[in-house]
Structure formats: C-alpha cells, structure tokens
Design a protein around this motif. Structure first.
Motif, PDB file in Angstrom:
ATOM      1  N   UNK A 107      39.973  58.907  56.117  1.00  0.00           N
ATOM      2  CA  UNK A 107      38.824  58.619  56.955  1.00  0.00           C
ATOM      3  C   UNK A 107      38.071  57.359  56.592  1.00  0.00           C
ATOM      4  N   UNK A 108      38.538  56.636  55.574  1.00  0.00           N
ATOM      5  CA  UNK A 108      37.859  55.410  55.153  1.00  0.00           C
ATOM      6  C   UNK A 108      38.106  54.265  56.118  1.00  0.00           C
ATOM      7  N   UNK A 109      37.369  53.175  55.963  1.00  0.00           N
ATOM      8  CA  UNK A 109      37.594  51.994  56.812  1.00  0.00           C
ATOM      9  C   UNK A 109      39.025  51.488  56.689  1.00  0.00           C
ATOM     10  N   UNK A 110      39.463  50.751  57.697  1.00  0.00           N
ATOM     11  CA  UNK A 110      40.832  50.232  57.683  1.00  0.00           C
ATOM     12  C   UNK A 110      41.065  49.283  56.521  1.00  0.00           C
ATOM     13  N   UNK A 111      40.031  48.542  56.137  1.00  0.00           N
ATOM     14  CA  UNK A 111      40.216  47.533  55.094  1.00  0.00           C
ATOM     15  C   UNK A 111      38.887  47.156  54.452  1.00  0.00           C
ATOM     16  N   UNK A 112      38.992  46.556  53.282  1.00  0.00           N
ATOM     17  CA  UNK A 112      37.853  45.936  52.597  1.00  0.00           C
ATOM     18  C   UNK A 112      38.267  44.542  52.156  1.00  0.00           C
ATOM     19  N   UNK A 113      37.312  43.622  52.194  1.00  0.00           N
ATOM     20  CA  UNK A 113      37.537  42.294  51.652  1.00  0.00           C
ATOM     21  C   UNK A 113      37.103  42.255  50.184  1.00  0.00           C
ATOM     22  N   UNK A 114      37.774  41.427  49.394  1.00  0.00           N
ATOM     23  CA  UNK A 114      37.322  41.151  48.047  1.00  0.00           C
ATOM     24  C   UNK A 114      35.891  40.633  48.099  1.00  0.00           C
ATOM     25  N   UNK A 115      35.094  41.006  47.122  1.00  0.00           N
ATOM     26  CA  UNK A 115      33.736  40.466  47.033  1.00  0.00           C
ATOM     27  C   UNK A 115      33.620  39.452  45.896  1.00  0.00           C
ATOM     28  N   UNK A 116      34.749  39.026  45.358  1.00  0.00           N
ATOM     29  CA  UNK A 116      34.758  37.942  44.393  1.00  0.00           C
ATOM     30  C   UNK A 116      34.888  36.604  45.138  1.00  0.00           C
ATOM     31  N   UNK A 117      34.412  35.515  44.542  1.00  0.00           N
ATOM     32  CA  UNK A 117      34.484  34.200  45.204  1.00  0.00           C
ATOM     33  C   UNK A 117      35.891  33.610  45.079  1.00  0.00           C
ATOM     34  N   UNK A 118      36.803  34.089  45.912  1.00  0.00           N
ATOM     35  CA  UNK A 118      38.216  33.733  45.739  1.00  0.00           C
ATOM     36  C   UNK A 118      38.501  32.269  46.075  1.00  0.00           C
ATOM     37  N   UNK A 119      37.769  31.698  47.013  1.00  0.00           N
ATOM     38  CA  UNK A 119      38.003  30.281  47.341  1.00  0.00           C
ATOM     39  C   UNK A 119      37.503  29.388  46.199  1.00  0.00           C
ATOM     40  N   UNK A 120      36.338  29.685  45.665  1.00  0.00           N
ATOM     41  CA  UNK A 120      35.835  28.917  44.527  1.00  0.00           C
ATOM     42  C   UNK A 120      36.753  29.088  43.315  1.00  0.00           C
ATOM     43  N   UNK A 121      37.279  30.294  43.137  1.00  0.00           N
ATOM     44  CA  UNK A 121      38.206  30.538  42.028  1.00  0.00           C
ATOM     45  C   UNK A 121      39.484  29.732  42.221  1.00  0.00           C
ATOM     46  N   UNK A 169      50.118  32.523  28.555  1.00  0.00           N
ATOM     47  CA  UNK A 169      48.875  31.788  28.315  1.00  0.00           C
ATOM     48  C   UNK A 169      48.296  31.230  29.616  1.00  0.00           C
ATOM     49  N   UNK A 170      49.161  30.814  30.525  1.00  0.00           N
ATOM     50  CA  UNK A 170      48.679  30.310  31.823  1.00  0.00           C
ATOM     51  C   UNK A 170      48.073  31.442  32.641  1.00  0.00           C
ATOM     52  N   UNK A 171      48.730  32.604  32.627  1.00  0.00           N
ATOM     53  CA  UNK A 171      48.169  33.761  33.333  1.00  0.00           C
ATOM     54  C   UNK A 171      46.791  34.107  32.785  1.00  0.00           C
ATOM     55  N   UNK A 172      46.711  34.198  31.453  1.00  0.00           N
ATOM     56  CA  UNK A 172      45.444  34.589  30.820  1.00  0.00           C
ATOM     57  C   UNK A 172      44.352  33.572  31.101  1.00  0.00           C
ATOM     58  N   UNK A 173      44.700  32.297  31.009  1.00  0.00           N
ATOM     59  CA  UNK A 173      43.716  31.254  31.304  1.00  0.00           C
ATOM     60  C   UNK A 173      43.248  31.355  32.745  1.00  0.00           C
ATOM     61  N   UNK A 174      44.171  31.675  33.650  1.00  0.00           N
ATOM     62  CA  UNK A 174      43.809  31.818  35.055  1.00  0.00           C
ATOM     63  C   UNK A 174      42.898  33.003  35.308  1.00  0.00           C
ATOM     64  N   UNK A 175      43.189  34.122  34.662  1.00  0.00           N
ATOM     65  CA  UNK A 175      42.320  35.303  34.792  1.00  0.00           C
ATOM     66  C   UNK A 175      40.919  34.959  34.294  1.00  0.00           C
ATOM     67  N   UNK A 176      40.852  34.243  33.176  1.00  0.00           N
ATOM     68  CA  UNK A 176      39.553  33.837  32.634  1.00  0.00           C
ATOM     69  C   UNK A 176      38.822  32.919  33.605  1.00  0.00           C
ATOM     70  N   UNK A 177      39.536  32.018  34.258  1.00  0.00           N
ATOM     71  CA  UNK A 177      38.925  31.132  35.257  1.00  0.00           C
ATOM     72  C   UNK A 177      38.311  31.949  36.393  1.00  0.00           C
ATOM     73  N   UNK A 178      39.060  32.938  36.887  1.00  0.00           N
ATOM     74  CA  UNK A 178      38.562  33.767  37.990  1.00  0.00           C
ATOM     75  C   UNK A 178      37.314  34.530  37.554  1.00  0.00           C
ATOM     76  N   UNK A 179      37.343  35.084  36.355  1.00  0.00           N
ATOM     77  CA  UNK A 179      36.186  35.830  35.854  1.00  0.00           C
ATOM     78  C   UNK A 179      34.974  34.927  35.676  1.00  0.00           C
ATOM     79  N   UNK A 180      35.180  33.749  35.092  1.00  0.00           N
ATOM     80  CA  UNK A 180      34.076  32.805  34.908  1.00  0.00           C
ATOM     81  C   UNK A 180      33.479  32.391  36.248  1.00  0.00           C
TER      82      UNK A 180
END
Length: 212
Positions: free
Chosen positions: A106-120, A184-195
């Motif tokens: 019964x939930x909505x069809x979809x949700x959008x991310x609420x993180x700033x994905x374009x800025x990331x 290391x590239x994956x981890x650095x990227x995750x850190x970039x998204x979090x920052x």
C-alpha cells in the motif's frame, strides 16, 4: 551523525565490495572529525530492513547512505529512485525469491533520494572518481532496502539515499572486459558523497539524466 551501510556477499560472489568500502570510508570520515557509524546488512528480503531500521531507531542519524554492489557497472551509481517492487532474479541468502511483491504493501509507487546526488556527482568528478546518476536501483535487495529506508524516514527529516559500487579488480577475471574499481576509489567516493550531504542542503542543478 552519518550511518553508512554495506551488504554481505550474495549470489556467486565471495566478496561484496560495498562492505569493505563502507568500512574504509568510515575511517576516512572519522579521521576528518565526522561522527560516522557503519553497519553490514544481510542480503535478505525483510531481514535487511529489520537490521537497518533498528539501527536508525537506535542511532538517530541525520544522514543514511546505503551502499550495494552492481556488478557490471563501471562507475559509482548515485541512485535517484527507489520503487515499491520486489522482483528477484535470483534467491536471496535465505532462499527467498519474491516476484512482483510490494516492499511496503500500500505504499507509494516510488521515493526519490533526499541526498544531493547532482552535487555529489559534481564533487566526484572534481576528485577524478567515476560517477553517474542512475535511474534504477533494480528490484533486488538493494532497492528493497532503499525503498524501505525512504519510506521509514519520509516524515522525520532524516536524509537518505543509495549508492551502487562496481566489482573490485580481484573479482574480475584477467583479460575480462567487465568493469571494476579499486577499493580505495570506492571508499573515497563514498566519503565524497557523505561530505556533500553534510555540506549541501539544496542540490545542484545540472544535467545527469538518461535518454533510455
């Protein structure tokens, strides 16, 4: 406070790079003075959500970034949309294989991310890390977790999202054309998204869509 999650291995893969990448990203962010917790999720429909939402209730994070494996992709994929659909091509680690079932009845069809994905994405490009905005997180346990997370925090002010990572180089056969990315590239990227999520309240306006 930031909560980062990765997954245990699933299918035929002995390693799921999302988890070691999350652990490394946590260490990077903690060394910078950020408050970060890391959590490994089981690759199980239902059970993964139980573990995640229990941690969210206990830790009360401001930001939740869940990370999973998308073998075959060559970039860090910032997922835009979670859909209310479980449709498993392979069984999960408990042998469950739901087909055309709702994540939340019964939930909505979809949700959008609420993180700033374009800025990331822009910040990943600045750091020389391959990234993209993805329009589909699939219909397996990754999307299951992404949708359930967004449904649970929809009215709370907690910001959440999902990131897919490629294979590690050691997971790919020599000479194979299957893409991979160093840990290391994956981890650095995750850190970039979090920052980026910490410092950005309004997302950037830049084109990162898809023709098909």
């Amino acid at each position: 406070m930031i909560l980062l999650t990765g997954f245990e291995p699933f299918g035929e893969d002995a390693v799921n790079p999302s988890w070691p990448a999350v652990l490394r990203a946590r260490d990077i962010l903690v060394s910078e003075g950020h408050s970060v917790e890391a959590l490994e999720l089981p690759c199980i429909f239902g059970g993964s959500v139980d573990v995640l939402l229990s941690a969210v209730a206990d830790l009360q994070p401001d930001i939740v970034l869940s990370v999973g494996l998308a073998g075959g992709r060559e970039r860090l994929s910032l997922e835009r949309v979670a859909i209310n659909c479980d449709d498993a091509r392979i069984p999960d680690n408990k042998g469950q294989r739901p087909v055309d079932q709702e994540v939340v009845p019964g939930g909505p069809a979809a949700y959008f991310s609420t993180l700033p994905i374009k800025a990331a994405l822009r910040n990943l490009q600045i750091e020389g890390i391959k990234g993209e905005v993805s329009q589909s997180a699939g219909t397996y346990v990754c999307n299951h977790v992404f949708y359930a997370l967004m449904h649970s925090v929809a009215e709370t002010g907690v910001r959440g999202g999902f990131l897919h990572v490629p294979y590690l180089p050691e997971q790919v056969s020599p000479g194979s054309k299957v893409p991979s990315m160093p840990l290391e590239s994956m981890a650095a990227g995750i850190a970039v998204v979090a920052r980026t999520a910490i410092t950005t309240s309004v997302d950037a306006k830049l084109s990162a869509g898809a023709v098909h």
